[in-house]
Design an enzyme around this catalytic site. Structure first.
Site, short mmCIF file in Angstrom:
data_model
loop_
_atom_site.label_atom_id
_atom_site.label_comp_id
_atom_site.label_asym_id
_atom_site.label_seq_id
_atom_site.Cartn_x
_atom_site.Cartn_y
_atom_site.Cartn_z
N CYS A 1 37.51 2.23 -4.21
CA CYS A 1 38.58 1.37 -3.71
C CYS A 1 38.89 0.29 -4.75
O CYS A 1 38.03 -0.11 -5.53
CB CYS A 1 38.25 0.69 -2.40
SG CYS A 1 37.73 1.78 -1.10
N ARG B 1 40.53 4.17 -8.82
CA ARG B 1 39.33 3.85 -8.04
C ARG B 1 39.34 4.51 -6.66
O ARG B 1 38.32 4.57 -5.98
CB ARG B 1 39.20 2.34 -7.86
CG ARG B 1 38.76 1.61 -9.09
CD ARG B 1 38.38 0.19 -8.75
NE ARG B 1 37.22 0.11 -7.91
CZ ARG B 1 35.98 -0.12 -8.34
NH1 ARG B 1 35.75 -0.27 -9.61
NH2 ARG B 1 34.99 -0.19 -7.49
N TRP C 1 39.51 4.62 -1.02
CA TRP C 1 38.81 5.91 -1.00
C TRP C 1 37.98 5.86 0.27
O TRP C 1 37.05 5.06 0.39
CB TRP C 1 37.90 6.04 -2.23
CG TRP C 1 37.27 7.40 -2.37
CD1 TRP C 1 37.79 8.48 -2.99
CD2 TRP C 1 35.99 7.80 -1.86
NE1 TRP C 1 36.92 9.54 -2.92
CE2 TRP C 1 35.81 9.15 -2.22
CE3 TRP C 1 34.99 7.17 -1.14
CZ2 TRP C 1 34.67 9.87 -1.89
CZ3 TRP C 1 33.85 7.88 -0.80
CH2 TRP C 1 33.70 9.23 -1.18
N ASN D 1 35.86 -3.51 -0.37
CA ASN D 1 35.26 -2.37 -1.07
C ASN D 1 33.82 -2.27 -0.62
O ASN D 1 33.15 -3.30 -0.50
CB ASN D 1 35.20 -2.63 -2.58
CG ASN D 1 36.51 -2.37 -3.24
OD1 ASN D 1 37.46 -1.97 -2.60
ND2 ASN D 1 36.57 -2.65 -4.54
N GLY D 2 33.32 -1.06 -0.43
CA GLY D 2 31.91 -0.90 -0.08
C GLY D 2 31.75 -0.62 1.40
O GLY D 2 32.68 -0.21 2.09
N GLU E 1 28.58 20.55 -18.06
CA GLU E 1 29.68 19.58 -18.08
C GLU E 1 31.03 20.30 -18.08
O GLU E 1 31.98 19.88 -17.40
CB GLU E 1 29.53 18.66 -19.31
CG GLU E 1 30.64 17.65 -19.50
CD GLU E 1 30.85 16.69 -18.33
OE1 GLU E 1 30.04 16.68 -17.40
OE2 GLU E 1 31.87 15.97 -18.36
N LYS F 1 33.86 19.68 -15.19
CA LYS F 1 35.23 19.25 -15.50
C LYS F 1 36.24 20.18 -14.83
O LYS F 1 37.21 19.73 -14.22
CB LYS F 1 35.50 19.27 -17.02
CG LYS F 1 34.90 18.18 -17.84
CD LYS F 1 35.56 16.82 -17.71
CE LYS F 1 35.01 16.00 -16.61
NZ LYS F 1 33.74 15.35 -16.70
N GLU G 1 36.29 19.81 -10.97
CA GLU G 1 36.85 18.59 -10.39
C GLU G 1 38.34 18.43 -10.63
O GLU G 1 39.03 17.87 -9.78
CB GLU G 1 36.06 17.34 -10.79
CG GLU G 1 35.99 17.01 -12.23
CD GLU G 1 35.11 15.77 -12.50
OE1 GLU G 1 34.76 15.04 -11.57
OE2 GLU G 1 34.80 15.55 -13.68
N HIS H 1 18.57 36.54 -13.30
CA HIS H 1 17.68 36.38 -12.14
C HIS H 1 18.46 36.24 -10.83
O HIS H 1 17.89 35.79 -9.83
CB HIS H 1 16.75 35.19 -12.36
CG HIS H 1 15.86 35.38 -13.55
ND1 HIS H 1 14.81 36.28 -13.55
CD2 HIS H 1 15.89 34.84 -14.80
CE1 HIS H 1 14.22 36.27 -14.74
NE2 HIS H 1 14.86 35.40 -15.52
N LYS I 1 36.79 7.24 -9.11
CA LYS I 1 36.16 7.04 -10.42
C LYS I 1 34.73 6.53 -10.27
O LYS I 1 33.85 6.92 -11.03
CB LYS I 1 37.01 6.04 -11.22
CG LYS I 1 36.50 5.76 -12.62
CD LYS I 1 36.76 6.91 -13.54
CE LYS I 1 36.26 6.68 -14.95
NZ LYS I 1 36.04 7.97 -15.65
O1 M6R Z 1 29.85 5.79 -13.42
P1 M6R Z 1 28.83 6.88 -13.48
O2 M6R Z 1 28.61 7.42 -14.83
O3 M6R Z 1 27.52 6.48 -12.84
O4 M6R Z 1 29.42 8.04 -12.58
C1 M6R Z 1 28.67 9.17 -12.27
C2 M6R Z 1 29.54 10.24 -11.66
O5 M6R Z 1 30.08 9.81 -10.46
C3 M6R Z 1 30.66 10.67 -12.60
O6 M6R Z 1 30.16 11.10 -13.82
C4 M6R Z 1 31.48 11.81 -11.95
O7 M6R Z 1 30.70 12.97 -11.90
C5 M6R Z 1 32.79 12.01 -12.70
N1 M6R Z 1 33.79 12.45 -11.77
C6 M6R Z 1 32.67 13.01 -13.78
O8 M6R Z 1 33.87 13.39 -14.35
#
Ligand code: M6R
Length: 608
Positions: A2, A27, A75, A101-102, A482, A486, A489, A505, A603
């Site tokens: 948020c 955010r 969010w 937020n939170g 990774e 990517k 997501e 396996h 984010k």
């Molecule tokens: O801010 P952080 O590095 O702690 O965030 C961790 C994950 O939430 C973050 O890497 C998330 O997986 C992203 N969407 C990756 O693209």
């Protein structure tokens, strides 16, 4: 998660709040709203969906002659992402408005108490409870009412609050979630993040945890939860407004992918000597202590966890210290063996991820020494760690991490080499060779970026493919993981990252005609084995793409080979991941998806 923005000053308030919210949309972006304080009335406008929806609403209802205002982009945590649950929330009188937020962890208990007193709630949110509680304290100055409520609310939360009868005032409160004040000339801004006000000012005051702030046009006053006055600490924002703009690229993600040569160069700057040594002067941790360490834990989530995977290989290989890695949300619930000789490294781009913060707090409580690796200066992780190493990637707005990942890899490689120097496990000549290769990375990334068009052409053939595997061994394994994350997501397709040798396996059962298998084969001591594993995938019908170093003979296994510059094992992770970032970007773009704001994500994840 948020975004919060608030403004009090002479400008048209809407013209500050709406662009401010747009800059914070990364955010959270399932709904948004603003409240405008006119003195005589409080106008609240909110909408489910993106900020653009809210903008149309505000345009149709305006113009407004407001003195101050607060806004929020959400969010969802408590309650569905609809208009009713969107912030701001109001108290029953309509005089008090709150954005938040939170999570208020004891909200059910607090709500029940209010309901027994006759309160009725319209939303399913914990935030509305806060608005009602503050509304109950109408006899107190707003700052005092907020202070009292903060003392009753549990959990991580940042608030911005206005009261109709005090139109030149916004009160903010912070516990856990970030809050900053932007200082202007007879105007002030309150926000969860700097981009909200960066086009107006670079002067700021960071609000610490457990603090309440009164923001008026010409003053900023901070108190703690006991009501004691705290001197505001003024800072200057290092980024300029350009950092929060797309700079000619269609999306932030693509811009940030292309910023990687520079980000890596900045991350290396000043940390390498001419004689090929690593110097980490900012790492305020005694060499004696680092020599006494007998075990390392690296803790992180998501993309940062993939940097932790690479860190394990690097630190073990270069220092011979045993390294355990853990997904931060798992770590503290499994009774890990941690003591005063354990070095814990927490990696978090934002430095705000609650899972990582809690894991690090747990480790500290067991006596471990903690190094935080963060991209955000003064983030919660940075402050709570015994020492901090910053990735210097600059502001990252795209929700999918790209330049912060490659700079995390570089920081972890620097730290691995530094530990090896301190502990005497690598001879200076070996360190020097690796350091010289680290310095080549910025140019090598630039080389890979020049292949963007050919990668777009390749992915253009995959319009209807919904099944992808990313495979690698050793240092190539985190890269594969990774790559898969990517693609999942931002393109919403099933993409599995797997250890290439593990496929036989079980998961090999999923390989059939039409499945795209992307193998990463840059790690020299396992390359031949990875190539054999790729043959196994090909034999089952997989369409094979390889990421391999220039000059390596990879035979005939792949339909397409993406070449990256050759370099030492592990260092190559930095260049090998770049084509996979581009590949995800192009698949998502071809599907017409918004790679900057993938569905269901935010984010920064500040909830467990
Ligand atoms: O801010 P952080 O590095 O702690 O965030 C961790 C994950 O939430 C973050 O890497 C998330 O997986 C992203 N969407 C990756 O693209």
């Amino acid at each position: 998660m948020c975004g919060i923005v608030g403004y009090v000053g002479e400008r048209p308030v809407v013209d500050v709040l709406l662009p401010g919210l747009s800059h914070l949309e990364y955010r959270g972006y399932d709904s948004a709203g603003i409240a405008l304080n006119m003195g005589s009335s409080m106008d609240v406008m909110k909408r489910a969906g993106r900020i653009a929806e809210l903008e149309s609403l505000v345009e149709s209802e305006g113009p407004f002659d407001a003195i101050s205002g607060i806004g929020h982009t959400r969010w969802a945590t408590h309650g569905a992402p609809n208009t009713v649950n969107a912030h701001p929330h109001v108290d029953p009188s309509g005089d008090v408005v709150v954005v938040h937020n939170g999570i208020v962890e004891n909200w059910v208990e607090l709500k029940r108490k209010l309901e027994e007193e006759g309160h009725r709630f319209v939303s399913d949110t914990d935030t509305e409870v806060v608005a009602h509680m503050i509304g109950e304290l109408a006899d107190l100055p707003l700052v005092e009412a907020v202070r009292q409520v903060m003392n009753q609310a549990d959990g991580a939360l940042a608030l911005a609050v206005m009261r109709r009868s005090e139109p030149e005032l916004i009160v903010g409160a912070r516990r856990g979630s970030p809050l900053v004040v932007g200082r202007g000339d007879n105007e002030n801004f309150l926000a969860s993040d700097i981009p909200a006000f960066l086009e107006h000012t670079r002067e700021m005051v960071i609000i610490d945890d457990e603090r309440i702030v009164e923001v008026r046009p010409s003053s900023v006053r901070i108190i703690d939860l006991e009501g004691n006055e705290i001197e505001p600490e003024h800072r200057k924002v290092e980024w300029d407004f350009e950092a929060a703009e797309k700079g000619g690229f269609p999306t932030f993600m693509l811009k940030e992918i292309h910023e990687q040569p520079h980000a890596v160069l900045d991350t290396l700057a000043g940390r390498i000597t001419e004689t090929g040594r690593v110097v980490l002067n900012e790492l305020e941790m005694d060499d004696k202590l680092l020599r006494a360490v007998d075990k390392v834990f690296v803790l992180a989530c998501g993309t940062s966890y993939h940097a932790a995977m690479m860190a394990k290989y690097a630190i073990e290989r270069w220092t011979r210290l045993p390294v355990e890695i853990d997904i931060a949300s798992e770590f503290r619930y499994r009774d890990p063996v941690v003591d005063a000789r354990t070095l814990v490294i927490g990696i978090s781009q934002s430095g705000e991820t609650i899972d990582t913060l809690e894991a690090v707090r747990y480790a500290k409580a067991q006596g471990a020494n903690v190094i935080g690796v963060s991209n955000v200066v003064d983030s919660a992780l940075a402050r709570e760690s015994d020492a901090v190493l910053y990735t210097r990637a600059g502001l990252e707005i795209g929700v999918a991490a790209t330049k912060t990942f490659t700079t995390q890899l570089v920081v972890m490689q620097l730290l691995g080499l530094y530990l090896a120097q301190v502990r005497g496990t690598l001879d200076p000549g070996a360190v020097e060779l690796l350091v010289r290769d680290l310095m080549k990375l910025p140019d090598q990334i630039a080389d890979v970026l020049s292949q963007s068009d050919s990668i777009a052409e390749l992915t253009g053939e995959w319009g209807s493919v919904d099944d992808y595997f990313f495979l690698g061994r050793s240092g190539d394994f985190p890269v594969a993981m990774e790559g898969a994350l990517k693609l999942k997501e931002i393109a919403y397709v099933r993409a599995e990252g797997y250890a290439a040798g593990e496929m036989k396996h079980g998961p090999i059962a999923l390989i059939e005609d039409g499945v795209v298998v992307i193998g990463v084969a840059t790690d020299s001591h396992v390359r031949a084995k990875t190539l054999s594993n790729m043959e196994e995938m090909k034999a089952r019908g997989g369409t094979i793409v390889l990421v391999a170093e220039e000059g390596d003979d990879v035979g005939e296994v792949a339909e397409h080979v993406i070449r990256v510059p050759s370099g030492p094992d592990l260092l190559c992770t930095v260049t090998a991941v770049v084509p996979l970032q581009l590949l995800s970007y192009h698949v998502a773009t071809a599907r017409g998806l918004d790679d900057d704001k993938p569905r269901n994500l935010a984010k920064t994840v500040t909830v467990e």
